[in-house]
Design an enzyme around this catalytic site. Structure first.
Site, mmCIF file in Angstrom:
data_model
loop_
_atom_site.group_PDB
_atom_site.id
_atom_site.type_symbol
_atom_site.label_atom_id
_atom_site.label_comp_id
_atom_site.label_asym_id
_atom_site.label_seq_id
_atom_site.Cartn_x
_atom_site.Cartn_y
_atom_site.Cartn_z
ATOM 1 N N ASP A 97 0.973 -1.207 0.003
ATOM 2 C CA ASP A 97 -0.088 -0.006 -0.094
ATOM 3 C C ASP A 97 0.828 1.358 0.142
ATOM 4 O O ASP A 97 1.908 1.254 0.348
ATOM 5 C CB ASP A 97 -0.978 0.039 1.332
ATOM 6 C CG ASP A 97 -2.147 1.204 1.220
ATOM 7 O OD1 ASP A 97 -2.312 1.377 -0.056
ATOM 8 O OD2 ASP A 97 -2.771 1.075 2.000
ATOM 9 N N ASN A 133 -11.013 -2.750 -5.376
ATOM 10 C CA ASN A 133 -10.293 -1.791 -6.269
ATOM 11 C C ASN A 133 -10.840 -1.506 -7.490
ATOM 12 O O ASN A 133 -10.401 -0.386 -8.231
ATOM 13 C CB ASN A 133 -8.649 -2.174 -6.525
ATOM 14 C CG ASN A 133 -7.731 -1.928 -5.241
ATOM 15 O OD1 ASN A 133 -6.791 -2.739 -4.842
ATOM 16 N ND2 ASN A 133 -8.159 -1.152 -4.366
HETATM 17 C C1 IPE Z 1 -5.526 -2.678 -0.255
HETATM 18 O O1 IPE Z 1 -5.200 -1.498 -0.292
HETATM 19 C C2 IPE Z 1 -5.595 -3.398 -1.452
HETATM 20 C C3 IPE Z 1 -4.206 -3.660 -2.116
HETATM 21 C C4 IPE Z 1 -3.071 -3.217 -1.568
HETATM 22 C C5 IPE Z 1 -4.050 -4.407 -3.468
HETATM 23 P P1 IPE Z 1 -6.470 -0.321 -0.568
HETATM 24 O O2 IPE Z 1 -5.652 1.002 -0.455
HETATM 25 O O3 IPE Z 1 -7.294 -0.495 -1.910
HETATM 26 O O4 IPE Z 1 -7.136 -0.344 0.792
HETATM 27 P P2 IPE Z 1 -8.167 0.714 1.559
HETATM 28 O O5 IPE Z 1 -9.012 1.178 0.672
HETATM 29 O O6 IPE Z 1 -7.187 1.669 1.793
HETATM 30 O O7 IPE Z 1 -8.524 -0.125 2.813
HETATM 31 C C1 IPE Z 2 -1.580 0.285 -3.474
HETATM 32 O O1 IPE Z 2 -1.260 1.519 -3.499
HETATM 33 C C2 IPE Z 2 -1.842 -0.424 -4.645
HETATM 34 C C3 IPE Z 2 -3.173 -0.899 -5.094
HETATM 35 C C4 IPE Z 2 -4.230 -0.823 -4.319
HETATM 36 C C5 IPE Z 2 -3.403 -1.501 -6.198
HETATM 37 P P1 IPE Z 2 -2.407 2.473 -3.439
HETATM 38 O O2 IPE Z 2 -3.024 2.690 -4.837
HETATM 39 O O3 IPE Z 2 -3.733 2.249 -2.632
HETATM 40 O O4 IPE Z 2 -1.971 3.865 -2.752
HETATM 41 P P2 IPE Z 2 -2.447 4.775 -1.685
HETATM 42 O O5 IPE Z 2 -3.147 4.044 -0.696
HETATM 43 O O6 IPE Z 2 -3.483 5.522 -2.592
HETATM 44 O O7 IPE Z 2 -1.388 5.737 -1.222
HETATM 45 MG MG MG Z 3 -4.115 2.660 -0.564
#
Ligand code: IPE
Ligand code: IPE
Ligand code: MG
Length: 236
Positions: A15, A64
């Site tokens: 993340d 996502n």
């Molecule tokens: C969890 O991260 C999913 C992945 C890392 C693939 P998100 O960024 O989607 O989670 P939330 O929305 O902050 O809970």
């Molecule tokens: C994790 O990084 C990757 C996926 C969920 C695919 P994020 O895209 O959630 O990054 P933040 O949380 O917005 O920084």
């Molecule tokens: Mg995220």
């Protein structure tokens, strides 16, 4: 390496790619690209320098798909490149790659790249890389329940014979339980990641965004893991 205790099964919730990019005034997609580059280095480090056998990665959750179409499209293209070429070093390192998640809503090119990767690595024996893509822990349990119910209905399984082993065999992948889960970026939640397999997992929530989470950061997290007293319900 022999004297150091490593988790057998490590989970990584990758993340912070978006925030990493935002801090640099870049498009979120470039954060995902930086995350993918970091991932390759990290996996090579893990399979070369540690005795971790199974790594489960949270690459894309079922939730996502709620994101902007441009971001989802970019991620899907990135997955195809990752599976078709960037994972080459992992494949050569005798690691078996498997996938967890629902196939519906994934494009033909992503499914083809996934299937080819699975097929190319099916006889590899050094380690397992489980990639959670279009994955939700709640859906995994729903899908397991459907598979088990079908076997009961067609008479191949008695209700009395439903055990934890049967449940495990009917999940997306039959893997050992998670010992340790790292979520980068400072968020302290698991966001639907492997909820059944993590029943006794230890957790670490480093503040570092995933693109910056290098082998040194990983070793710091592993040091935290080694300090944990895993009791599994026993009295101390
Ligand atoms: C969890 O991260 C999913 C992945 C890392 C693939 P998100 O960024 O989607 O989670 P939330 O929305 O902050 O809970
Ligand atoms: C994790 O990084 C990757 C996926 C969920 C695919 P994020 O895209 O959630 O990054 P933040 O949380 O917005 O920084
Ligand atoms: Mg995220």
């Amino acid at each position: 390496m022999e004297n150091v205790v490593y988790p057998n099964h490590l989970g990584i919730i990758m993340d912070g790619n978006g925030r990493w990019a935002k801090e640099r005034g870049l498009n979120r997609s470039l954060g995902h690209k930086a995350g993918a580059d970091n991932l390759i280095n990290l996996l090579n480090y893990i399979y070369k320098n540690t005795s971790i056998k199974v790594v489960s990665l949270y690459a894309f959750s079922t939730e996502n798909f709620k994101r902007d179409k441009n971001e989802v499209d970019y991620l899907m293209k990135l997955f195809v490149t990752l599976f078709n070429s960037k994972l080459e070093s992992i494949k050569k390192n005798n690691v078996k790659v498997v996938f967890s998640g629902r196939r519906e809503n994934l494009s033909k090119s992503v499914l083809e790249a996934m299937d080819k990767t699975t097929d190319d690595t099916k006889n590899n024996t050094k380690g397992i890389l489980n990639i959670c893509l279009n994955y939700g822990g709640d859906y995994e349990i729903v899908d397991m329940a459907k598979k088990v119910a079908k076997q009961v209905l067609d008479g191949t399984l008695n209700i009395e014979d439903i055990t934890k082993e049967v449940v495990s065999k009917n999940l997306y992948q039959d893997l050992p339980p998670l010992d340790f889960v790292i979520r980068t970026s400072g968020e302290k939640r698991i966001s639907n990641f492997m909820i059944y397999q993590s029943s006794y997992a230890e957790y670490d929530f480093p503040d570092t965004y995933f693109p910056d989470f290098d082998s040194k950061c990983l070793e710091e997290s592993l040091d935290n893991y080694r300090k944990r007293d895993r009791r599994f319900g026993n009295a101390k």
